[in-house]
Design a protein around this motif. Structure first.
Motif: not given
Length: 72
Positions: A1-26
């Motif tokens: 899973m690719k997570i993007i840290l933007d140090t200029d904008k101070k944002t973290i971009t996660v995949p659209w299905n991050y919550t579903a993937k996290l539920e599967e990991i859990n």
């Protein structure tokens, strides 16, 4: 899973299905870790990945290739 840290904008971009993937990991953590297994949280999982990468930055730090100019 690719997570993007933007140090200029101070944002973290996660995949659209991050919550579903996290539920599967859990689900796997509960299944294989037993009753005392630590469940991953939304921000905790990102922090855990960040700390692991930083602790092993000699092997885990990746530099992206230089962009190529489009050919005509």
């Amino acid at each position: 899973m690719k997570i993007i840290l933007d140090t200029d904008k101070k944002t973290i971009t996660v995949p659209w299905n991050y919550t579903a993937k996290l539920e599967e990991i859990n689900r796997m953590v509960r299944e294989f870790g037993g009753p005392d297994a630590k469940i991953k949280t939304f921000s905790g999982y990102i922090d855990e990945c960040w700390r692991e990468a930083m602790d092993h930055s000699d092997t885990q730090l990746k530099t992206a290739p230089r962009p190529t100019k489009p050919t005509k």
